[in-house]
Enzyme design. Sequence first.
Site, PDB file in Angstrom:
ATOM      1  N   HIS A  49       0.884  -1.167   0.000  1.00 39.98           N
ATOM      2  CA  HIS A  49       0.000   0.000   0.000  1.00 39.98           C
ATOM      3  C   HIS A  49       0.919   1.212   0.000  1.00 39.98           C
ATOM      4  O   HIS A  49       2.036   1.162   0.535  1.00 39.98           O
ATOM      5  CB  HIS A  49      -0.877   0.025   1.249  1.00 39.98           C
ATOM      6  CG  HIS A  49      -1.889  -1.082   1.268  1.00 39.98           C
ATOM      7  ND1 HIS A  49      -2.108  -1.883   2.338  1.00 39.98           N
ATOM      8  CD2 HIS A  49      -2.726  -1.498   0.294  1.00 39.98           C
ATOM      9  CE1 HIS A  49      -3.062  -2.757   2.043  1.00 39.98           C
ATOM     10  NE2 HIS A  49      -3.440  -2.554   0.804  1.00 39.98           N
ATOM     11  N   ASP A  52       2.237   1.930   3.347  1.00 40.41           N
ATOM     12  CA  ASP A  52       3.214   0.953   3.879  1.00 40.41           C
ATOM     13  C   ASP A  52       4.610   1.420   3.463  1.00 40.41           C
ATOM     14  O   ASP A  52       5.578   1.281   4.208  1.00 40.41           O
ATOM     15  CB  ASP A  52       3.031  -0.448   3.267  1.00 40.41           C
ATOM     16  CG  ASP A  52       1.701  -1.101   3.588  1.00 40.41           C
ATOM     17  OD1 ASP A  52       1.207  -0.913   4.713  1.00 40.41           O
ATOM     18  OD2 ASP A  52       1.171  -1.795   2.697  1.00 40.41           O
TER      19      ASP A  52
HETATM   20  C1  XLS Z   1      -8.329  -6.292   0.183  1.00 42.47           C
HETATM   21  C2  XLS Z   1      -7.390  -6.268  -0.801  1.00 42.47           C
HETATM   22  C3  XLS Z   1      -5.947  -6.074  -0.837  1.00 42.47           C
HETATM   23  C4  XLS Z   1      -5.109  -4.950  -0.744  1.00 42.47           C
HETATM   24  C5  XLS Z   1      -4.708  -4.281  -2.053  1.00 42.47           C
HETATM   25  O1  XLS Z   1      -9.259  -7.196   0.117  1.00 42.47           O
HETATM   26  O2  XLS Z   1      -7.431  -7.653  -1.046  1.00 42.47           O
HETATM   27  O3  XLS Z   1      -5.641  -6.621  -2.083  1.00 42.47           O
HETATM   28  O4  XLS Z   1      -5.635  -4.112   0.183  1.00 42.47           O
HETATM   29  O5  XLS Z   1      -5.105  -3.006  -2.094  1.00 42.47           O
END
Ligand code: XLS
Length: 344
Positions: A49, A52
Amino acid sequence: MQTRYRFSFGPWNIHEGADPFGPAVRESLSFADKLKLFRPLGYEGVQFHDDDAVPGMNDLDGAGISKKAAELKARLDGEGLVAEFVAPRLWEDPRTIDGGYTSNDPACRAYAIERSLKAIDIALELDTKLIVLWLAREGTYIRESKDSKRSVEYIVEAIDRMLAHHPDIRIAIEPKPNEPVDVAYIPTTGHAIALGHLCADPSRVGVNIESAHAVLAGLDPSDEMGFALAHKKLFTVHLNDQNGIKFDEDRSFGSIDLRRAFNQVRILDKHGYGRNGEFIGLDIKAMRTQKLDKSTKHLSNSRTIFLKLLEVVRGLDQRTVDALIAERDYEELDLLIINALMGQ
Ligand code: XLS
Ligand code: MG
């Protein structure tokens, strides 16, 4: 030539065990400690993310964000890791309560787009061109609160802004039918691929298929993958497992329905997924019951299960399979697959 697979996961996959009804039950590992676990667990790709990668990014200017991201890139190099993708986290900030790109408040929509462009800047510093878009809150709790046609147009406008931000970035939409919202606007692979065709450069818009999300939509993940592969749109995958249509469980790959997992491996391997650098991405959580010192087993187990299923897929006697298909003896083919899964 057989594909040599590379595996990835995100730091959120090492998790403290909190759920909507109870608090964390495991201590947090620092980000630095998490990074050290990737290689020993057999993973070389890191999914991020945006925050992150650059915590506190909303309080930094462009130069500040780039500097922090460049520092992270050096740390990844030091650990022998690469960034697979960056995903803008558009579901925690108060400005995304009513959605990001589809919020009814223009200031909030502008925030979501600005945040997405910053995620791209981070990705470029980390030397990846892949952006994952999980459209978490782009949907409704009640239909009357938004206009579904206008909402799709808003999402297209946002993606076009992202595509225009850098000529090489590619966007993998991660469809999910519900949770956290009641009904999401882009619930399935088909919706995501169709959405891409409304965008300014459809060749740079594809999908990230998460097994559990397909199951939540009542669909078979391997068929969803086949659909995306036929469109050359399978930019990445989030393998995991899911026990029926309920909350998103993110269970270890193959742990609920081994045959469903087998078919995902089969379709990926048969059609050369991974040969253009695509990762076998996992998106899995340890059970809340797991103690801290054993809370990464879901990661090693999922990778092991994938590789064992790959052996089963590659070990099938294709001539026998073809002969049974020619005979339309699917009962015998059924038994052959079950025997293969039972190691016989
Ligand atoms: C949530 C998502 C995850 C990440 C990517 O279900 O699966 O893939 O948060 O943004
Ligand atoms: Mg996912």
